[in-house]
Every structure is written in structure tokens, then in C-alpha cells.
Motif scaffolding. Sequence first.
Motif, PDB file in Angstrom:
ATOM      1  N   ASN A 178      41.948  50.921  31.310  1.00 42.24           N
ATOM      2  CA  ASN A 178      42.486  51.145  30.091  1.00 42.24           C
ATOM      3  C   ASN A 178      41.240  51.650  29.012  1.00 42.24           C
ATOM      4  O   ASN A 178      41.263  52.526  28.321  1.00 42.24           O
ATOM      5  CB  ASN A 178      42.798  49.962  29.378  1.00 42.24           C
ATOM      6  CG  ASN A 178      44.352  49.622  30.014  1.00 42.24           C
ATOM      7  OD1 ASN A 178      45.156  50.228  30.463  1.00 42.24           O
ATOM      8  ND2 ASN A 178      44.418  48.524  30.470  1.00 42.24           N
ATOM      9  N   GLU A 179      40.092  50.988  29.160  1.00 44.10           N
ATOM     10  CA  GLU A 179      39.017  51.161  28.213  1.00 44.10           C
ATOM     11  C   GLU A 179      38.143  52.091  29.183  1.00 44.10           C
ATOM     12  O   GLU A 179      37.058  52.653  28.476  1.00 44.10           O
ATOM     13  CB  GLU A 179      38.295  49.738  27.914  1.00 44.10           C
ATOM     14  CG  GLU A 179      39.080  48.915  27.344  1.00 44.10           C
ATOM     15  CD  GLU A 179      39.534  49.327  25.789  1.00 44.10           C
ATOM     16  OE1 GLU A 179      38.729  50.159  25.243  1.00 44.10           O
ATOM     17  OE2 GLU A 179      40.734  49.240  25.497  1.00 44.10           O
ATOM     18  N   ILE A 180      38.039  52.382  30.447  1.00 42.48           N
ATOM     19  CA  ILE A 180      37.096  53.209  31.355  1.00 42.48           C
ATOM     20  C   ILE A 180      35.744  52.411  31.129  1.00 42.48           C
ATOM     21  O   ILE A 180      34.733  53.012  30.679  1.00 42.48           O
ATOM     22  CB  ILE A 180      37.081  54.376  31.050  1.00 42.48           C
ATOM     23  CG1 ILE A 180      38.725  54.898  31.199  1.00 42.48           C
ATOM     24  CG2 ILE A 180      36.335  55.298  31.929  1.00 42.48           C
ATOM     25  CD1 ILE A 180      38.946  56.614  30.705  1.00 42.48           C
ATOM     26  N   THR A 181      35.751  51.084  31.306  1.00 39.16           N
ATOM     27  CA  THR A 181      34.463  50.379  31.244  1.00 39.16           C
ATOM     28  C   THR A 181      34.252  49.438  32.440  1.00 39.16           C
ATOM     29  O   THR A 181      35.138  49.106  33.117  1.00 39.16           O
ATOM     30  CB  THR A 181      34.560  49.504  30.115  1.00 39.16           C
ATOM     31  OG1 THR A 181      35.451  48.691  30.029  1.00 39.16           O
ATOM     32  CG2 THR A 181      34.410  50.140  28.805  1.00 39.16           C
ATOM     33  N   TYR A 182      32.735  49.434  32.567  1.00 36.72           N
ATOM     34  CA  TYR A 182      32.613  48.437  33.778  1.00 36.72           C
ATOM     35  C   TYR A 182      32.745  47.227  33.613  1.00 36.72           C
ATOM     36  O   TYR A 182      32.592  46.609  32.327  1.00 36.72           O
ATOM     37  CB  TYR A 182      30.872  48.497  33.902  1.00 36.72           C
ATOM     38  CG  TYR A 182      30.275  47.516  34.811  1.00 36.72           C
ATOM     39  CD1 TYR A 182      29.981  47.832  36.166  1.00 36.72           C
ATOM     40  CD2 TYR A 182      29.544  46.554  34.236  1.00 36.72           C
ATOM     41  CE1 TYR A 182      29.414  46.849  37.159  1.00 36.72           C
ATOM     42  CE2 TYR A 182      29.033  45.386  35.019  1.00 36.72           C
ATOM     43  CZ  TYR A 182      29.184  45.586  36.379  1.00 36.72           C
ATOM     44  OH  TYR A 182      28.418  44.670  37.021  1.00 36.72           O
ATOM     45  N   ILE A 183      33.426  46.322  34.637  1.00 33.40           N
ATOM     46  CA  ILE A 183      33.691  44.858  34.360  1.00 33.40           C
ATOM     47  C   ILE A 183      32.570  44.070  35.215  1.00 33.40           C
ATOM     48  O   ILE A 183      31.749  43.219  34.559  1.00 33.40           O
ATOM     49  CB  ILE A 183      35.152  44.755  35.054  1.00 33.40           C
ATOM     50  CG1 ILE A 183      36.069  45.295  33.902  1.00 33.40           C
ATOM     51  CG2 ILE A 183      35.234  43.088  34.915  1.00 33.40           C
ATOM     52  CD1 ILE A 183      37.576  45.153  34.656  1.00 33.40           C
ATOM     53  N   ARG A 184      32.490  44.302  36.554  1.00 26.10           N
ATOM     54  CA  ARG A 184      31.588  43.400  37.212  1.00 26.10           C
ATOM     55  C   ARG A 184      31.619  44.155  38.584  1.00 26.10           C
ATOM     56  O   ARG A 184      32.209  45.145  39.026  1.00 26.10           O
ATOM     57  CB  ARG A 184      31.849  41.998  37.440  1.00 26.10           C
ATOM     58  CG  ARG A 184      33.316  41.850  38.304  1.00 26.10           C
ATOM     59  CD  ARG A 184      33.580  40.174  38.079  1.00 26.10           C
ATOM     60  NE  ARG A 184      35.024  40.135  38.311  1.00 26.10           N
ATOM     61  CZ  ARG A 184      35.743  40.044  39.542  1.00 26.10           C
ATOM     62  NH1 ARG A 184      35.082  40.401  40.671  1.00 26.10           N
ATOM     63  NH2 ARG A 184      37.077  39.866  39.484  1.00 26.10           N
ATOM     64  N   ARG A 185      30.549  43.760  39.352  1.00 28.54           N
ATOM     65  CA  ARG A 185      30.549  44.154  40.689  1.00 28.54           C
ATOM     66  C   ARG A 185      31.911  43.994  41.679  1.00 28.54           C
ATOM     67  O   ARG A 185      32.381  42.665  41.379  1.00 28.54           O
ATOM     68  CB  ARG A 185      29.301  43.644  41.662  1.00 28.54           C
ATOM     69  CG  ARG A 185      28.001  44.283  41.250  1.00 28.54           C
ATOM     70  CD  ARG A 185      26.971  43.618  42.238  1.00 28.54           C
ATOM     71  NE  ARG A 185      25.829  44.248  42.388  1.00 28.54           N
ATOM     72  CZ  ARG A 185      24.821  43.698  42.284  1.00 28.54           C
ATOM     73  NH1 ARG A 185      24.398  42.331  42.337  1.00 28.54           N
ATOM     74  NH2 ARG A 185      23.489  44.499  42.108  1.00 28.54           N
ATOM     75  N   ALA A 186      32.259  44.677  42.646  1.00 29.61           N
ATOM     76  CA  ALA A 186      33.446  44.335  43.317  1.00 29.61           C
ATOM     77  C   ALA A 186      33.005  43.421  44.359  1.00 29.61           C
ATOM     78  O   ALA A 186      32.027  43.509  44.906  1.00 29.61           O
ATOM     79  CB  ALA A 186      34.223  45.520  43.783  1.00 29.61           C
ATOM     80  N   ASP A 187      33.981  42.510  44.992  1.00 30.46           N
ATOM     81  CA  ASP A 187      33.650  41.475  46.082  1.00 30.46           C
ATOM     82  C   ASP A 187      33.678  42.245  47.340  1.00 30.46           C
ATOM     83  O   ASP A 187      34.569  43.121  47.561  1.00 30.46           O
ATOM     84  CB  ASP A 187      34.797  40.379  46.196  1.00 30.46           C
ATOM     85  CG  ASP A 187      34.725  39.598  44.692  1.00 30.46           C
ATOM     86  OD1 ASP A 187      33.405  39.799  44.053  1.00 30.46           O
ATOM     87  OD2 ASP A 187      35.682  39.033  44.161  1.00 30.46           O
TER      88      ASP A 187
END
Length: 187
Positions: A178-187
Motif C-alpha cells: 500500500n505504502e511501497i515501503t520497506y518493512i524488514r528482511r524476509a525470513d
Amino acid sequence: MKINGNEIRPGNVIEHNGGLWVAVKTNAVKPGKGGAFNQVELKNLIDGTKLNERFRASETVEKVRLEQKDFQYLYEQGEMLVFMDNETYEQLELPQDFVGDRAKFLQDGMMVTVELYEEKPIGISLPDQVSLTITEADPVVKGQTAASSYKPAVMENGVRVMVPPFIEAGERILVDTNEITYIRRAD
């Protein structure tokens, strides 16, 4: 289903002036003189136009129930995106404009929710987060404080996103669609 004008709440979809409208904001107003009314900001589901309307408690409006169905994204065919209903295996073709900029986040086999009104698609929602690989990431500039220094990176779908300095090319990250922003590294 008929409801009174004072019962309209944000998120309700109503039929008004021959169109489908979603209530964005509502405000119950009780003036000193005259009857109370509900001031409602409406957004047209088809063309996106906005409208402010007053509904008195005595007025009734038709509340519309939208059917929400899960579809699986299959592939892109020219300007069309092809989805499959997992229950009936029927295919649904939607133009790329219908999905908008978020079409770049569609991945093979991804489950999406399509809102239907009388079997006609009027809205689509993708998962809130997707996992993507970084293809390009700028090098870290020495001496920058890590607290607020994000750097630009390009993901496998060609979309640019700002990431923390420790993210390198080849890493998988979770991105908010929705915001096109980084959240965190993927597991």
C-alpha cells in the motif's frame, strides 16, 4: 437492504443517484434549529469522484452488500491480468488499469480478493506485504549515521524503495504494497 440516513457509517457501500458510493467520512449534526442529519462524504466506486451529501434520519438509502471472492493470480496477457477462481476454476480477466500501480507486486500464484457487485468486479485488494529480492542497492556512504540514513534500492519488479544501509543486492525483503515501503528482511 434499506437503512436510515443516520445509520450510514464509514465503509458502507450505498446506492445513490444511480451509482455505487462508499462512505468515506460521516458526521452526525444536530443543529439548534431543525432536524438532525448525517453529513456524509461519499466516493464513487466506479470513477472515484467525491460527493458530500446530507441524509436525514427519515430518509432511507439502499445499502449494498458486496461479494468478496478469493482469486489466484495466474499471468499477464498483453494489457490484461488473468485470475482464477479457486472454487469454480473459472478465469477472470481484468485490465492492468483496474489494479493500478500495485500490479507490479503481483506474483505467480498470489491470492487476491476481488470485490464483486452483481458478478461485476469493482475492486481488488492485494496482500498487504510481499517478499521481493533486491537487484540493485547503492553502496553505504562512510561516516553517515545509521539512525536516519536509508539508501535507494531497486527490487526484482523494477520498483524503487528506500532500505536501511545493511541491505545488499540479492537479499529478500518484505515490502508494504500500500505504502511501497520497506518493512524488514524476509525470513
